[in-house]
Design a protein around this motif. Structure first.
Motif, PDB file in Angstrom:
ATOM      1  N   ILE A  96       0.884  -1.159   0.000  1.00 19.46           N
ATOM      2  CA  ILE A  96       0.000   0.000   0.000  1.00 19.46           C
ATOM      3  C   ILE A  96       0.924   1.212   0.000  1.00 19.46           C
ATOM      4  O   ILE A  96       1.702   1.396   0.939  1.00 19.46           O
ATOM      5  CB  ILE A  96      -0.909   0.009   1.242  1.00 19.46           C
ATOM      6  CG1 ILE A  96      -1.760  -1.257   1.276  1.00 19.46           C
ATOM      7  CG2 ILE A  96      -1.757   1.274   1.275  1.00 19.46           C
ATOM      8  CD1 ILE A  96      -2.421  -1.518   2.602  1.00 19.46           C
ATOM      9  N   VAL A  97       0.857   1.997  -1.048  1.00 19.38           N
ATOM     10  CA  VAL A  97       1.736   3.161  -1.172  1.00 19.38           C
ATOM     11  C   VAL A  97       0.919   4.409  -0.810  1.00 19.38           C
ATOM     12  O   VAL A  97      -0.062   4.734  -1.469  1.00 19.38           O
ATOM     13  CB  VAL A  97       2.323   3.275  -2.588  1.00 19.38           C
ATOM     14  CG1 VAL A  97       3.246   4.478  -2.692  1.00 19.38           C
ATOM     15  CG2 VAL A  97       3.078   1.990  -2.945  1.00 19.38           C
ATOM     16  N   ASP A  98       1.349   5.079   0.244  1.00 20.33           N
ATOM     17  CA  ASP A  98       0.661   6.264   0.752  1.00 20.33           C
ATOM     18  C   ASP A  98       1.332   7.510   0.177  1.00 20.33           C
ATOM     19  O   ASP A  98       2.504   7.773   0.444  1.00 20.33           O
ATOM     20  CB  ASP A  98       0.737   6.269   2.273  1.00 20.33           C
ATOM     21  CG  ASP A  98       0.033   7.448   2.921  1.00 20.33           C
ATOM     22  OD1 ASP A  98      -0.511   8.309   2.198  1.00 20.33           O
ATOM     23  OD2 ASP A  98       0.040   7.502   4.172  1.00 20.33           O
ATOM     24  N   TYR A  99       0.585   8.270  -0.602  1.00 19.62           N
ATOM     25  CA  TYR A  99       1.121   9.475  -1.234  1.00 19.62           C
ATOM     26  C   TYR A  99       0.784  10.754  -0.467  1.00 19.62           C
ATOM     27  O   TYR A  99       1.026  11.849  -0.975  1.00 19.62           O
ATOM     28  CB  TYR A  99       0.606   9.582  -2.673  1.00 19.62           C
ATOM     29  CG  TYR A  99       1.264   8.603  -3.595  1.00 19.62           C
ATOM     30  CD1 TYR A  99       2.498   8.884  -4.170  1.00 19.62           C
ATOM     31  CD2 TYR A  99       0.670   7.388  -3.890  1.00 19.62           C
ATOM     32  CE1 TYR A  99       3.118   7.977  -5.013  1.00 19.62           C
ATOM     33  CE2 TYR A  99       1.283   6.476  -4.731  1.00 19.62           C
ATOM     34  CZ  TYR A  99       2.498   6.781  -5.290  1.00 19.62           C
ATOM     35  OH  TYR A  99       3.110   5.884  -6.121  1.00 19.62           O
ATOM     36  N   GLN A 100       0.267  10.642   0.757  1.00 18.43           N
ATOM     37  CA  GLN A 100      -0.019  11.840   1.538  1.00 18.43           C
ATOM     38  C   GLN A 100       1.272  12.642   1.711  1.00 18.43           C
ATOM     39  O   GLN A 100       2.327  12.081   2.006  1.00 18.43           O
ATOM     40  CB  GLN A 100      -0.584  11.466   2.907  1.00 18.43           C
ATOM     41  CG  GLN A 100      -0.958  12.671   3.739  1.00 18.43           C
ATOM     42  CD  GLN A 100      -1.589  12.276   5.062  1.00 18.43           C
ATOM     43  OE1 GLN A 100      -1.966  11.139   5.274  1.00 18.43           O
ATOM     44  NE2 GLN A 100      -1.693  13.226   5.956  1.00 18.43           N
ATOM     45  N   ASP A 101       1.201  13.938   1.531  1.00 18.14           N
ATOM     46  CA  ASP A 101       2.330  14.876   1.616  1.00 18.14           C
ATOM     47  C   ASP A 101       3.287  14.777   0.431  1.00 18.14           C
ATOM     48  O   ASP A 101       4.367  15.364   0.453  1.00 18.14           O
ATOM     49  CB  ASP A 101       3.122  14.705   2.923  1.00 18.14           C
ATOM     50  CG  ASP A 101       2.271  14.945   4.151  1.00 18.14           C
ATOM     51  OD1 ASP A 101       1.383  15.816   4.093  1.00 18.14           O
ATOM     52  OD2 ASP A 101       2.504  14.262   5.164  1.00 18.14           O
ATOM     53  N   PHE A 102       2.918  14.041  -0.602  1.00 24.28           N
ATOM     54  CA  PHE A 102       3.779  13.912  -1.782  1.00 24.28           C
ATOM     55  C   PHE A 102       3.801  15.220  -2.559  1.00 24.28           C
ATOM     56  O   PHE A 102       2.798  15.894  -2.711  1.00 24.28           O
ATOM     57  CB  PHE A 102       3.283  12.789  -2.688  1.00 24.28           C
ATOM     58  CG  PHE A 102       4.061  12.668  -3.965  1.00 24.28           C
ATOM     59  CD1 PHE A 102       5.322  12.111  -3.963  1.00 24.28           C
ATOM     60  CD2 PHE A 102       3.543  13.140  -5.156  1.00 24.28           C
ATOM     61  CE1 PHE A 102       6.055  12.000  -5.135  1.00 24.28           C
ATOM     62  CE2 PHE A 102       4.259  13.038  -6.338  1.00 24.28           C
ATOM     63  CZ  PHE A 102       5.523  12.464  -6.323  1.00 24.28           C
ATOM     64  N   SER A 103       4.977  15.555  -3.072  1.00 24.97           N
ATOM     65  CA  SER A 103       5.154  16.736  -3.906  1.00 24.97           C
ATOM     66  C   SER A 103       6.046  16.358  -5.077  1.00 24.97           C
ATOM     67  O   SER A 103       7.017  15.606  -4.910  1.00 24.97           O
ATOM     68  CB  SER A 103       5.810  17.849  -3.090  1.00 24.97           C
ATOM     69  OG  SER A 103       6.302  18.859  -3.940  1.00 24.97           O
ATOM     70  N   LEU A 104       5.732  16.880  -6.245  1.00 27.49           N
ATOM     71  CA  LEU A 104       6.584  16.600  -7.407  1.00 27.49           C
ATOM     72  C   LEU A 104       8.015  17.084  -7.194  1.00 27.49           C
ATOM     73  O   LEU A 104       8.948  16.539  -7.771  1.00 27.49           O
ATOM     74  CB  LEU A 104       5.997  17.229  -8.662  1.00 27.49           C
ATOM     75  CG  LEU A 104       4.772  16.523  -9.229  1.00 27.49           C
ATOM     76  CD1 LEU A 104       4.226  17.289 -10.428  1.00 27.49           C
ATOM     77  CD2 LEU A 104       5.090  15.095  -9.630  1.00 27.49           C
ATOM     78  N   LYS A 105       8.184  18.076  -6.344  1.00 31.21           N
ATOM     79  CA  LYS A 105       9.531  18.582  -6.040  1.00 31.21           C
ATOM     80  C   LYS A 105      10.430  17.476  -5.479  1.00 31.21           C
ATOM     81  O   LYS A 105      11.637  17.488  -5.683  1.00 31.21           O
ATOM     82  CB  LYS A 105       9.430  19.741  -5.056  1.00 31.21           C
ATOM     83  CG  LYS A 105      10.753  20.379  -4.745  1.00 31.21           C
ATOM     84  CD  LYS A 105      10.580  21.539  -3.788  1.00 31.21           C
ATOM     85  CE  LYS A 105      11.953  22.126  -3.475  1.00 31.21           C
ATOM     86  NZ  LYS A 105      11.879  23.185  -2.497  1.00 31.21           N
TER      87      LYS A 105
END
Length: 124
Positions: A96-105
């Protein structure tokens, strides 16, 4: 299979767990085993949105990150082998990959994209 075994030999994967990596690399890339699915396969969570690959790559720790990933893959493989029985071979892991707080930066650099591609090649 022959290519896989050759890759393991070429990269000394049998001894990968003996390589010391900086503590901050392991601390910066947490992952959690969560349990098992209905078929008995391992379920894990990866808080990818909290990972800062760019910082690691910008500081020159790409090789250490790749070694860390290889160590994690070996831990998962050893776990699957340990949990397998004669009647049932455990061959699947669900992430399960959690992308919360993900930014393209976090991934917007050639070095980061290259490291991600390296990880995908290793996984494959």
């Amino acid at each position: 299979m022959i290519e896989h075994l050759q890759w393991r030999t070429d990269n000394d994967i049998e001894n990968i767990s003996k390589i010391q990596i900086p503590d901050f690399v392991e601390e910066a890339y947490p992952y959690l085993p969560c349990g098992f699915d209905k078929d008995g396969s391992l379920v894990g969570a990866v808080p990818f949105g909290k990972w800062n690959l760019r910082k690691t790559m910008d500081h020159g720790f790409r090789k250490e990150f790749i070694i860390f990933v290889e160590q994690v893959f070996e831990q998962i493989l050893a776990f699957c082998k340990h949990k397998s029985t004669k009647g049932k071979c455990l061959t699947q892991v669900n992430l399960i990959v959690d992308y919360q707080d993900f930014s393209l930066k976090q991934i917007a650099s050639r070095e980061v994209v290259g490291a991600i591609l390296d990880v995908l090649r290793i996984f494959e």
